[in-house]
Design a protein around this motif. Structure first.
Motif, PDB file in Angstrom:
ATOM      1  N   ALA A   6       0.840  -1.210   0.000  1.00 58.81           N
ATOM      2  CA  ALA A   6       0.000   0.000   0.000  1.00 58.81           C
ATOM      3  C   ALA A   6       0.871   1.255   0.000  1.00 58.81           C
ATOM      4  N   SER A  65       1.193   4.181  -3.172  1.00 61.67           N
ATOM      5  CA  SER A  65       1.017   5.628  -3.073  1.00 61.67           C
ATOM      6  C   SER A  65       2.246   6.376  -3.571  1.00 61.67           C
ATOM      7  N   ASP A 121      -8.437   9.655   0.217  1.00 64.31           N
ATOM      8  CA  ASP A 121      -8.324   8.733   1.351  1.00 64.31           C
ATOM      9  C   ASP A 121      -7.415   7.555   1.018  1.00 64.31           C
ATOM     10  N   ASP A 122      -7.514   7.058  -0.213  1.00 62.92           N
ATOM     11  CA  ASP A 122      -6.692   5.922  -0.629  1.00 62.92           C
ATOM     12  C   ASP A 122      -5.213   6.299  -0.644  1.00 62.92           C
ATOM     13  N   TYR A 141      -4.040   6.671   2.990  1.00 65.10           N
ATOM     14  CA  TYR A 141      -3.894   5.359   3.618  1.00 65.10           C
ATOM     15  C   TYR A 141      -2.515   4.780   3.292  1.00 65.10           C
ATOM     16  N   ASP A 172      -1.123   6.306   6.676  1.00 60.12           N
ATOM     17  CA  ASP A 172      -1.783   5.411   7.638  1.00 60.12           C
ATOM     18  C   ASP A 172      -0.989   4.130   7.850  1.00 60.12           C
ATOM     19  N   VAL A 173      -0.508   3.547   6.751  1.00 52.03           N
ATOM     20  CA  VAL A 173       0.207   2.269   6.888  1.00 52.03           C
ATOM     21  C   VAL A 173       1.559   2.446   7.586  1.00 52.03           C
ATOM     22  N   ASP A 177      -7.175   1.591  14.470  1.00 52.62           N
ATOM     23  CA  ASP A 177      -7.916   2.725  13.908  1.00 52.62           C
ATOM     24  C   ASP A 177      -7.324   4.061  14.352  1.00 52.62           C
ATOM     25  N   MET A 229      -4.057   4.822  12.563  1.00 48.23           N
ATOM     26  CA  MET A 229      -4.304   5.296  11.204  1.00 48.23           C
ATOM     27  C   MET A 229      -4.737   6.762  11.201  1.00 48.23           C
ATOM     28  N   ARG A 230      -5.552   7.141  12.163  1.00 49.13           N
ATOM     29  CA  ARG A 230      -6.011   8.537  12.218  1.00 49.13           C
ATOM     30  C   ARG A 230      -4.851   9.479  12.560  1.00 49.13           C
ATOM     31  N   SER A 247      -2.951   9.883   9.375  1.00 46.70           N
ATOM     32  CA  SER A 247      -3.704  10.787   8.495  1.00 46.70           C
ATOM     33  C   SER A 247      -3.515  12.236   8.910  1.00 46.70           C
ATOM     34  N   ASP A 287      -9.269  14.181  13.253  1.00 45.21           N
ATOM     35  CA  ASP A 287      -8.309  13.077  13.236  1.00 45.21           C
ATOM     36  C   ASP A 287      -7.494  13.056  14.530  1.00 45.21           C
TER      37      ASP A 287
END
Length: 279
Positions: free
Chosen positions: A105, A109, A126-127, A130, A134-135, A157, A160-161, A164, A210
């Protein structure tokens, strides 16, 4: 003597971290010594990939990122790489069971930065976040919980936030370079050539939400990681506040920074808060 090479490899990752990001390096130093090297190795890997697509102008970036990915998988297969950054990272991946879907992932990106300049929908936005942020938070979380799957899933979760939030602050801070140098616009529905206070406020509100969610995860982190992550959290919150207080036209024309003096003050503040068990 393989141990000596491994030690040198981790020191190279640490050197990359210190030279590319004084703020992140400071936050890593606030982690327990038992996990610092692993986090340095994560940063070294993601930083080199990011530099390929953002900075190596005049070179074949597509070929470089492909070679970087290929060399990583050779390192995973062989258990060694003569690239010290990949050598240290592959050891961290194996030790903490960092899943390959997170690596893929992230690289997806990074490759998007070579072919895509505008993000027209929230799904695209968002993708990208992520994969680019996020990863990375999830890779670090794998280290923080030392392979505890139950704890990882509990904090996933929020991690990840936090990733972000950090990435969106970076987007806002780097608005000038992304727009004028790299010709990129990550914010869907926002015209950077007419960036106004309304658009800035909407982005800041999104980031604040976030951060609100991410904080709930920080307080649950293992003691080895909590102070370091909280230090980074406080720094980015301060940077966001400075962006909020900066007129939108200035954000588009200059890179907003937090001074070293202010960083020192934030560290002291974070230390007191942590010691008083307020986080």
């Amino acid at each position: 003597m393989k141990q000596l090479f491994d030690d040198v490899s981790f020191k190279c990752s640490k050197l990359v971290t210190k030279n590319y990001s004084t703020s992140f390096s400071l936050a890593v130093y606030m982690l327990s010594p038992s996990i610092r090297d692993a986090i340095y190795s994560v940063y070294g890997f993601v930083r080199f990939a990011d530099e390929i697509v953002d900075s190596f102008h005049g070179f074949d970036k597509e070929n470089l990122i492909t070679e970087f990915e290929d060399e990583y998988y050779k390192a995973i297969e062989r258990g060694i790489s003569l690239n010290p950054i990949l050598n240290s990272f592959q050891q961290t991946v194996k030790q903490y069971n960092i899943s390959d879907d997170l690596i893929q992932a992230f690289l997806k990106s990074m490759k998007l930065d070579l072919i895509k300049s505008d993000y027209h929908s929230k799904a695209e936005y968002d993708d990208y976040i992520y994969g680019s942020a996020d990863v990375v938070g999830l890779m670090c979380l794998k280290v923080f919980v030392a392979g505890d799957t139950e704890r990882y899933n509990l904090l996933k979760d929020e991690a990840m936030r936090l990733g972000s939030a950090f990435q969106k602050v970076n987007f806002l801070r780097d608005l000038k370079d992304d727009n004028l140098v790299l010709n990129r616009n990550y914010f869907p529905g926002v015209d950077l050539n007419s960036f106004d206070e309304k658009a800035k406020t909407a982005i800041i509100n999104e980031i604040e939400e976030d951060f609100k969610v991410a904080y709930q995860g920080i307080v649950k982190l293992p003691i080895e990681a909590k102070f370091g992550v909280y230090t980074a959290f406080v720094y980015y919150k301060k940077l966001l506040k400075k962006l909020e207080n900066t007129p939108c036209h200035e954000i588009g024309n200059a890179r907003i920074r937090v001074s070293n003096y202010t960083k020192a003050g934030l560290l002291a503040q974070s230390f007191v808060t942590y010691k008083l068990k307020l986080v």
